[in-house]
Scaffold this motif. Structure first.
Motif, PDB file in Angstrom:
ATOM      1  N   ASN A 110     -49.855  25.155   3.341  1.00  0.00           N
ATOM      2  CA  ASN A 110     -49.450  25.672   2.039  1.00  0.00           C
ATOM      3  C   ASN A 110     -48.189  24.907   1.601  1.00  0.00           C
ATOM      4  N   HIS A 111     -48.253  24.290   0.444  1.00  0.00           N
ATOM      5  CA  HIS A 111     -47.155  23.445  -0.036  1.00  0.00           C
ATOM      6  C   HIS A 111     -45.820  24.196  -0.091  1.00  0.00           C
ATOM      7  N   VAL A 112     -45.860  25.442  -0.503  1.00  0.00           N
ATOM      8  CA  VAL A 112     -44.612  26.204  -0.665  1.00  0.00           C
ATOM      9  C   VAL A 112     -43.994  26.527   0.702  1.00  0.00           C
ATOM     10  N   GLY A 114     -44.425  24.615   3.179  1.00  0.00           N
ATOM     11  CA  GLY A 114     -43.940  23.285   3.568  1.00  0.00           C
ATOM     12  C   GLY A 114     -42.496  23.061   3.124  1.00  0.00           C
ATOM     13  N   HIS A 115     -42.175  23.457   1.893  1.00  0.00           N
ATOM     14  CA  HIS A 115     -40.799  23.277   1.394  1.00  0.00           C
ATOM     15  C   HIS A 115     -39.781  23.949   2.325  1.00  0.00           C
ATOM     16  N   ILE A 116     -40.108  25.112   2.850  1.00  0.00           N
ATOM     17  CA  ILE A 116     -39.183  25.813   3.758  1.00  0.00           C
ATOM     18  C   ILE A 116     -38.915  24.936   4.979  1.00  0.00           C
ATOM     19  N   SER A 136     -38.530  25.416  -6.999  1.00  0.00           N
ATOM     20  CA  SER A 136     -39.143  24.126  -7.312  1.00  0.00           C
ATOM     21  C   SER A 136     -39.699  24.152  -8.723  1.00  0.00           C
ATOM     22  N   GLY A 137     -40.468  23.112  -9.059  1.00  0.00           N
ATOM     23  CA  GLY A 137     -41.047  23.054 -10.392  1.00  0.00           C
ATOM     24  C   GLY A 137     -42.133  24.103 -10.594  1.00  0.00           C
ATOM     25  N   GLY A 138     -42.748  24.536  -9.510  1.00  0.00           N
ATOM     26  CA  GLY A 138     -43.836  25.498  -9.627  1.00  0.00           C
ATOM     27  C   GLY A 138     -43.518  26.882  -9.076  1.00  0.00           C
ATOM     28  N   ALA A 162     -37.934  28.153 -11.774  1.00  0.00           N
ATOM     29  CA  ALA A 162     -36.620  27.624 -12.165  1.00  0.00           C
ATOM     30  C   ALA A 162     -36.725  26.164 -12.616  1.00  0.00           C
ATOM     31  N   GLY A 163     -37.452  25.346 -11.870  1.00  0.00           N
ATOM     32  CA  GLY A 163     -37.583  23.929 -12.204  1.00  0.00           C
ATOM     33  C   GLY A 163     -38.307  23.719 -13.527  1.00  0.00           C
ATOM     34  N   GLU A 164     -39.304  24.576 -13.761  1.00  0.00           N
ATOM     35  CA  GLU A 164     -40.064  24.518 -15.010  1.00  0.00           C
ATOM     36  C   GLU A 164     -39.103  24.763 -16.190  1.00  0.00           C
ATOM     37  N   PHE A 166     -35.843  24.256 -16.209  1.00  0.00           N
ATOM     38  CA  PHE A 166     -34.987  23.063 -16.328  1.00  0.00           C
ATOM     39  C   PHE A 166     -35.729  21.974 -17.116  1.00  0.00           C
ATOM     40  N   ASP A 167     -37.009  21.760 -16.774  1.00  0.00           N
ATOM     41  CA  ASP A 167     -37.772  20.695 -17.424  1.00  0.00           C
ATOM     42  C   ASP A 167     -37.973  20.963 -18.915  1.00  0.00           C
ATOM     43  N   LYS A 168     -38.224  22.268 -19.248  1.00  0.00           N
ATOM     44  CA  LYS A 168     -38.459  22.587 -20.666  1.00  0.00           C
ATOM     45  C   LYS A 168     -37.177  22.476 -21.471  1.00  0.00           C
ATOM     46  N   GLY A 179     -36.770  16.715 -16.009  1.00  0.00           N
ATOM     47  CA  GLY A 179     -35.597  17.266 -16.666  1.00  0.00           C
ATOM     48  C   GLY A 179     -34.458  17.688 -15.764  1.00  0.00           C
ATOM     49  N   GLY A 180     -34.802  18.271 -14.606  1.00  0.00           N
ATOM     50  CA  GLY A 180     -33.776  18.859 -13.742  1.00  0.00           C
ATOM     51  C   GLY A 180     -32.579  17.950 -13.484  1.00  0.00           C
ATOM     52  N   PRO A 181     -32.820  16.756 -12.939  1.00  0.00           N
ATOM     53  CA  PRO A 181     -31.691  15.877 -12.621  1.00  0.00           C
ATOM     54  C   PRO A 181     -30.895  15.487 -13.866  1.00  0.00           C
ATOM     55  N   VAL A 183     -30.477  17.350 -16.692  1.00  0.00           N
ATOM     56  CA  VAL A 183     -29.646  18.498 -17.099  1.00  0.00           C
ATOM     57  C   VAL A 183     -28.445  18.579 -16.162  1.00  0.00           C
ATOM     58  N   ASP A 184     -28.696  18.406 -14.889  1.00  0.00           N
ATOM     59  CA  ASP A 184     -27.648  18.438 -13.860  1.00  0.00           C
ATOM     60  C   ASP A 184     -26.532  17.430 -14.210  1.00  0.00           C
ATOM     61  N   ARG A 185     -26.929  16.213 -14.505  1.00  0.00           N
ATOM     62  CA  ARG A 185     -25.957  15.150 -14.810  1.00  0.00           C
ATOM     63  C   ARG A 185     -25.177  15.457 -16.087  1.00  0.00           C
ATOM     64  N   GLY A 268     -36.931  23.200  -2.072  1.00  0.00           N
ATOM     65  CA  GLY A 268     -37.536  22.894  -3.362  1.00  0.00           C
ATOM     66  C   GLY A 268     -36.649  21.968  -4.183  1.00  0.00           C
ATOM     67  N   GLY A 269     -37.254  21.357  -5.195  1.00  0.00           N
ATOM     68  CA  GLY A 269     -36.558  20.346  -5.978  1.00  0.00           C
ATOM     69  C   GLY A 269     -35.260  20.821  -6.617  1.00  0.00           C
ATOM     70  N   VAL A 270     -35.213  22.062  -7.085  1.00  0.00           N
ATOM     71  CA  VAL A 270     -34.012  22.550  -7.768  1.00  0.00           C
ATOM     72  C   VAL A 270     -32.847  22.734  -6.782  1.00  0.00           C
ATOM     73  N   ALA A 272     -31.759  20.583  -5.152  1.00  0.00           N
ATOM     74  CA  ALA A 272     -30.992  19.333  -5.263  1.00  0.00           C
ATOM     75  C   ALA A 272     -29.874  19.474  -6.295  1.00  0.00           C
ATOM     76  N   ASN A 273     -29.902  20.551  -7.078  1.00  0.00           N
ATOM     77  CA  ASN A 273     -28.925  20.716  -8.167  1.00  0.00           C
ATOM     78  C   ASN A 273     -27.493  20.810  -7.644  1.00  0.00           C
ATOM     79  N   SER A 274     -26.598  20.035  -8.234  1.00  0.00           N
ATOM     80  CA  SER A 274     -25.243  19.934  -7.673  1.00  0.00           C
ATOM     81  C   SER A 274     -24.444  21.228  -7.855  1.00  0.00           C
TER      82      SER A 274
HETATM   83  O1  KG4 Z   1     -40.138  20.696  -5.276  1.00  0.00           O
HETATM   84  P1  KG4 Z   1     -40.456  19.759  -6.364  1.00  0.00           P
HETATM   85  O2  KG4 Z   1     -40.258  18.291  -6.114  1.00  0.00           O
HETATM   86  O3  KG4 Z   1     -41.915  19.907  -6.856  1.00  0.00           O
HETATM   87  C1  KG4 Z   1     -42.615  21.130  -6.897  1.00  0.00           C
HETATM   88  O4  KG4 Z   1     -43.216  21.503  -5.860  1.00  0.00           O
HETATM   89  O5  KG4 Z   1     -42.560  21.756  -7.974  1.00  0.00           O
HETATM   90  O6  KG4 Z   1     -39.563  20.217  -7.588  1.00  0.00           O
HETATM   91  C2  KG4 Z   1     -39.533  19.532  -8.803  1.00  0.00           C
HETATM   92  C3  KG4 Z   1     -38.610  20.282  -9.740  1.00  0.00           C
HETATM   93  C4  KG4 Z   1     -38.647  19.741 -11.151  1.00  0.00           C
HETATM   94  O7  KG4 Z   1     -38.791  20.826 -12.052  1.00  0.00           O
HETATM   95  C5  KG4 Z   1     -37.295  19.064 -11.306  1.00  0.00           C
HETATM   96  O8  KG4 Z   1     -36.831  19.068 -12.645  1.00  0.00           O
HETATM   97  C6  KG4 Z   1     -36.427  19.930 -10.415  1.00  0.00           C
HETATM   98  O9  KG4 Z   1     -37.243  20.194  -9.281  1.00  0.00           O
HETATM   99  N1  KG4 Z   1     -35.193  19.256 -10.006  1.00  0.00           N
HETATM  100  C7  KG4 Z   1     -33.962  19.666 -10.354  1.00  0.00           C
HETATM  101  C8  KG4 Z   1     -33.047  18.729  -9.828  1.00  0.00           C
HETATM  102  N2  KG4 Z   1     -33.755  17.778  -9.160  1.00  0.00           N
HETATM  103  C9  KG4 Z   1     -35.079  18.116  -9.283  1.00  0.00           C
HETATM  104  N3  KG4 Z   1     -33.568  20.737 -11.057  1.00  0.00           N
HETATM  105  C10 KG4 Z   1     -32.248  20.902 -11.241  1.00  0.00           C
HETATM  106  N4  KG4 Z   1     -31.312  20.043 -10.793  1.00  0.00           N
HETATM  107  C11 KG4 Z   1     -31.654  18.947 -10.088  1.00  0.00           C
HETATM  108  N5  KG4 Z   1     -30.718  18.104  -9.630  1.00  0.00           N
END
Ligand code: KG4
Ligand code: ZN
Length: 344
Positions: A110-112, A114-116, A136-138, A162-164, A166-168, A179-181, A183-185, A268-270, A272-274
């Protein structure tokens, strides 16, 4: 035990080799971002074709980089959901074929979950019990993990991940994709002074909602555009990000306290947010909570986390059937089995 991991659930083609679920021998990721950028988001059919084009070469490269012959591989693990069906099928078919050819067990991951496991790769001393916030994005979910393979879902998003969000928000602000990175920057140059939503409707629960926040940004931008006024993009980005992180912190630290858990993992991807990292670190230190998060490269999609998760799953449950189907909507809501959480 050497596990080959395969990840193709979204727009990253990834192959990794991981030893005993903890040690990365190679971890290759081919991002398709440049292929999807002009469409403003991931195009599923295009993603599947791109995976297919590169996955065999990437597998050979992963073996080469780890200086490993196919005979040395003991296990093959692949994401079987959730994700985009075309991509899942490519990775899953490869993993099943390799399992047959190499005569080694196959495990569907399961991908989710996996993130853990990205945390277990990054921190060899990390052991459950812990609470994990996956953003993450999903997905956005808060999970209690009393031991490997056992989980209790404490809370999750009721609408957007949350990532969704950020992207929107990035799209509305004209920042592009992903979008996430961005917005972060941009947030680093702005002031988080705008109140985008007044109330946290889910306060007191472990659940999340980000669509109200996202809509508030959309409305603010449209109103300013209609009036012909400049949009303070950096301040909007900073204010949005500040509120997202505040909501995530509220649920997470309450869950740690109420469940008497002292270890927190982010994934998850988010993650990474600073701002998220800095504020979680400060709060964890103040509360005597040990905080773990993976390095940036393991926060976003990768195959090493799938190999690690697959290894621990294989130890507990053995191989998955080769008939295992890809499941785009695979849930991650396993009930807590066996002992209850009072035994933590
Ligand atoms: O975990 P991931 O790579 O893919 C999924 O399984 O969804 O997460 C991707 C998400 C995207 O929505 C991306 O915008 C967000 O993580 N993301 C961030 C940052 N880096 C990636 N959101 C906020 N700040 C960041 N630095
Ligand atoms: Zn992911």
């Amino acid at each position: 035990m050497l596990c080959l991991g395969v990840e193709t659930s979204c727009d990253e083609t990834a192959i990794a080799l991981v030893e005993d679920g903890r040690k990365i021998r190679s971890n290759l990721i081919l991002s398709q971002i440049d292929k999807h950028q002009k469409f403003g988001g991931v195009v599923p059919e295009l993603a599947a074709r791109c995976h297919l084009e590169v996955i065999s070469r990437l597998t050979a490269e992963a073996l080469q980089e780890a200086e490993v012959a196919p005979e040395a591989i003991d296990l093959v693990a692949a994401t079987y959901g959730p994700g985009l069906i075309g991509g899942l099928l490519v990775g899953l078919s490869l993993a099943k074929a390799l399992s047959l050819a190499w005569k080694v067990p196959f495990v569907g991951v399961n991908h989710v979950e996996g993130h853990i496991y990205a945390n277990f790769l990054a921190h060899r001393d990390l052991e459950p019990p812990l609470i994990c916030l996956t953003v993450s994005g999903g997905h956005t979910q808060l999970v209690l993990m009393p031991e490997h393979g056992r989980y209790e879902l404490l809370g999750q998003t009721r609408d957007d991940a949350a990532g969704e969000a950020f992207d929107k928000v990035a799209r509305v602000l004209g920042l592009g994709y992903p979008g996430g990175p961005r917005v972060d920057r941009l947030a680093k140059t702005g002031q988080p002074t705008l109140t985008l939503v007044q109330h946290d409707a889910l306060a007191g629960t472990y659940d999340f909602s980000f669509s109200g926040l996202k809509t508030a940004v959309v409305n603010l931008v449209h109103n300013l555009e209609q009036k012909g006024e400049p949009i303070p993009v950096a301040d909007v980005a900073a204010s949005f990000q500040r509120q997202v992180v505040t909501i995530l912190m509220d649920r997470t630290f309450r869950a740690l306290e109420e469940n008497n858990v002292k270890t927190l993992a982010l994934s998850g991807g988010v993650a990474a947010n600073s701002e998220l990292r800095a504020r979680f670190a400060a709060e964890a230190e103040a509360r005597g909570v040990k905080l773990y998060y993976p390095p940036l490269a393991l926060c976003t999609d990768n195959a090493a986390m799938i190999a690690a998760c697959g290894y621990f799953q294989w130890l507990r449950e053995g191989a998955s059937p080769l008939a295992l189907a890809a499941n785009p909507r695979l849930r991650f809501e396993p009930p807590l089995v066996g002992a209850d959480k009072n035994s933590l």
